[in-house]
Design a protein around this motif. Structure first.
Motif, PDB file in Angstrom:
ATOM      1  N   SER A  59       0.855  -1.203   0.000  1.00  0.00           N
ATOM      2  CA  SER A  59       0.000   0.000   0.000  1.00  0.00           C
ATOM      3  C   SER A  59       0.883   1.242   0.000  1.00  0.00           C
ATOM      4  O   SER A  59       2.098   1.148   0.260  1.00  0.00           O
ATOM      5  N   GLY A  60       0.258   2.394  -0.229  1.00  0.00           N
ATOM      6  CA  GLY A  60       0.990   3.652  -0.149  1.00  0.00           C
ATOM      7  C   GLY A  60       1.420   3.950   1.277  1.00  0.00           C
ATOM      8  O   GLY A  60       2.474   4.549   1.512  1.00  0.00           O
ATOM      9  N   THR A  61       0.612   3.519   2.225  1.00  0.00           N
ATOM     10  CA  THR A  61       0.952   3.738   3.639  1.00  0.00           C
ATOM     11  C   THR A  61       2.207   2.943   3.989  1.00  0.00           C
ATOM     12  O   THR A  61       3.124   3.466   4.645  1.00  0.00           O
ATOM     13  N   ALA A  62       2.276   1.691   3.525  1.00  0.00           N
ATOM     14  CA  ALA A  62       3.477   0.880   3.767  1.00  0.00           C
ATOM     15  C   ALA A  62       4.686   1.516   3.080  1.00  0.00           C
ATOM     16  O   ALA A  62       5.795   1.514   3.626  1.00  0.00           O
ATOM     17  N   GLU A 156       9.310  11.835  -0.857  1.00  0.00           N
ATOM     18  CA  GLU A 156       8.182  12.384  -1.633  1.00  0.00           C
ATOM     19  C   GLU A 156       6.948  11.495  -1.467  1.00  0.00           C
ATOM     20  O   GLU A 156       7.025  10.282  -1.660  1.00  0.00           O
ATOM     21  N   ASP A 157       5.819  12.125  -1.149  1.00  0.00           N
ATOM     22  CA  ASP A 157       4.544  11.397  -1.140  1.00  0.00           C
ATOM     23  C   ASP A 157       3.898  11.663  -2.503  1.00  0.00           C
ATOM     24  O   ASP A 157       3.355  12.751  -2.752  1.00  0.00           O
ATOM     25  N   THR A 158       3.981  10.656  -3.369  1.00  0.00           N
ATOM     26  CA  THR A 158       3.540  10.804  -4.751  1.00  0.00           C
ATOM     27  C   THR A 158       2.256  10.010  -4.998  1.00  0.00           C
ATOM     28  O   THR A 158       1.936   9.662  -6.141  1.00  0.00           O
ATOM     29  N   PHE A 184       4.569   5.731  -3.648  1.00  0.00           N
ATOM     30  CA  PHE A 184       3.356   5.686  -4.493  1.00  0.00           C
ATOM     31  C   PHE A 184       2.304   4.787  -3.864  1.00  0.00           C
ATOM     32  O   PHE A 184       2.630   3.791  -3.220  1.00  0.00           O
ATOM     33  N   SER A 185       1.040   5.132  -4.101  1.00  0.00           N
ATOM     34  CA  SER A 185      -0.096   4.265  -3.760  1.00  0.00           C
ATOM     35  C   SER A 185      -0.714   3.816  -5.075  1.00  0.00           C
ATOM     36  O   SER A 185      -0.808   4.604  -6.022  1.00  0.00           O
ATOM     37  N   PHE A 186      -1.153   2.565  -5.122  1.00  0.00           N
ATOM     38  CA  PHE A 186      -1.919   2.094  -6.293  1.00  0.00           C
ATOM     39  C   PHE A 186      -3.343   1.761  -5.873  1.00  0.00           C
ATOM     40  O   PHE A 186      -3.976   0.863  -6.445  1.00  0.00           O
TER      41      PHE A 186
END
Ligand SMILES: Cc1ncc(COP(=O)(O)O)c(C=O)c1O
Length: 380
Positions: A59-62, A156-158, A184-186
């Motif tokens: 995940s994006g959080t991970a 960077e939080d992308t 990145f989050s998908f």
């Protein structure tokens, strides 16, 4: 006409056969975690971003959590996070054992900057998290210079800016590829979304890449050799297969988002509503189209009455969320982020919107503006 805020079915219907074939290909290997699909996606996304390594996660959080861990940021360390972002940006700092320190954002872009970060830097600050919110890129060169001069790291939080470009004298670079680690989050609604949860980190630093690969897989350096306490945060093979199908379409989808945004910009230029500014250095990918209006809830209600679904990203600045009360910030501390939370409204935005749907939103905006200005003029 009812216009949804987003409709993922329309993205998947034309891809259904291709995704099903990719999933079948993945299943035929008998491997469900890792393997050729994950390796293939990591290589293809790294080449797309122009970075040495992509490491997929769950995940994006991970991705954010592991980025801090890989940088050995933890107890006693502070990480600067903008107050205008999704909660996960700050959550990940806490998951790593560090303390989030919230900063304000620029009034025209809603993004952090050297100006808003500088007042909250302390002796304990270890990293800054530029969040490329709504698909707009933070002005990163001055931030990289500040970080270099103070010995800080840039994560960077992308999660909302897959494919966006930053343009400066040093060239044209993809969001996520410029700091120490890009995250990145998908999540399915993202510009590049999986068919479930997913995320990735990217870096050009081989030592960080090695640690990030270990972190997602129980800290294993070799089979049954665990040299650090890690996590289970691997991307499933099926998600990687689906993402490989979608990645070649990302630039086309982003171009369509920009065309829809241009039409919204056109109509808003004559109305009492201001689009959140896309700075000159950012080629935005419009994960969201956000406008600011004084009477936000009235606009939202009136657009809803006309069948236009809207959303708010985000209604509460995160330093005022109960979960972050421990960080010691109170109402009034970060006035720009707080004002934005009260005034922002996100309009329908997804690449598969039809011409007629976009025009219906445009017409509704004009109608609502006329009704609201008319009634305020009468009241005056
Ligand atoms: C700015 C931002 N950061 C982090 C995340 C977390 O990503 P995920 O939902 O995949 O954990 C999101 C996604 O919602 C996000 O929008």
């Amino acid at each position: 006409m009812k216009i949804p805020f987003v409709d993922l079915r329309r993205q998947h219907e034309p891809l259904q056969d291709e995704i099903a074939a990719a999933v079948a290909r993945a299943l035929s290997t008998g491997g469900f975690v890792g393997g050729a699909e994950v390796d293939g996606f990591e290589a293809e996304f790294a080449s797309y971003l122009g970075v040495d390594q992509v490491i997929t996660v769950g995940s994006g959080t991970a991705a954010l959590h592991h980025a801090f861990r890989a940088l050995e940021i933890g107890a006693g360390d502070e990480v600067i996070v903008p107050a205008n972002t999704f909660i996960a940006t700050a959550e990940a700092v806490v998951l790593a054992g560090a303390t989030p320190v919230f900063c304000d954002v620029e009034p025209d872009t809603g993004l952090l900057s050297v100006r808003t970060v500088s007042p909250v830097i302390t002796d304990r600050t270890r990293a800054i998290v530029p969040v490329h919110l709504y698909g707009n890129v933070v002005n990163i060169d001055p931030l990289l210079a500040l970080a270099a001069s103070r010995g800080l790291r840039i994560v960077e939080d992308t999660a909302q800016a897959h494919g966006a470009y930053y343009e400066s004298a040093s060239g044209r670079r993809r969001a996520g590829s410029m700091g120490d680690i890009g995250c990145f989050s998908f999540y399915p609604t993202k510009n590049l979304g999986a068919i479930g949860e997913g995320g990735a980190v990217c870096t050009n630093d081989p030592t960080l890449a090695h640690r990030l690969r270990q972190l997602r897989d129980h800290g294993q350096a070799d089979k049954h050799v665990h040299t650090m306490v890690g996590d289970n945060a691997r991307l499933s093979t099926i998600q990687a297969a689906a993402l490989r199908t979608k990645l070649p379409r990302l630039d086309g989808w982003n171009a369509r988002r920009r065309a829809i945004a241009a039409r919204y910009d056109e109509v808003l230029s004559g109305l009492p509503a201001t689009p959140v500014l896309r700075p000159a250095w950012s080629e935005s990918v419009y994960h969201l189209y956000v406008m600011q209006v004084e009477d936000r809830d009235r606009w939202r209600g009136a657009l809803g009455d006309l069948g236009i679904a809207t959303a708010i990203h985000y209604p509460t600045a995160i330093h005022l969320q109960p979960a972050f009360a421990f960080a010691g910030r109170t109402k009034g501390d970060l006035p720009v982020a707080e004002r934005m939370a009260a005034e922002i409204l996100s309009l329908p935005m997804f690449p598969e919107m039809t011409h007629d749907e976009v025009e219906a939103v445009v017409d509704a905006l004009s109608e609502v503006a006329a009704a609201i200005t008319g009634s305020s003029a009468r009241a005056a």
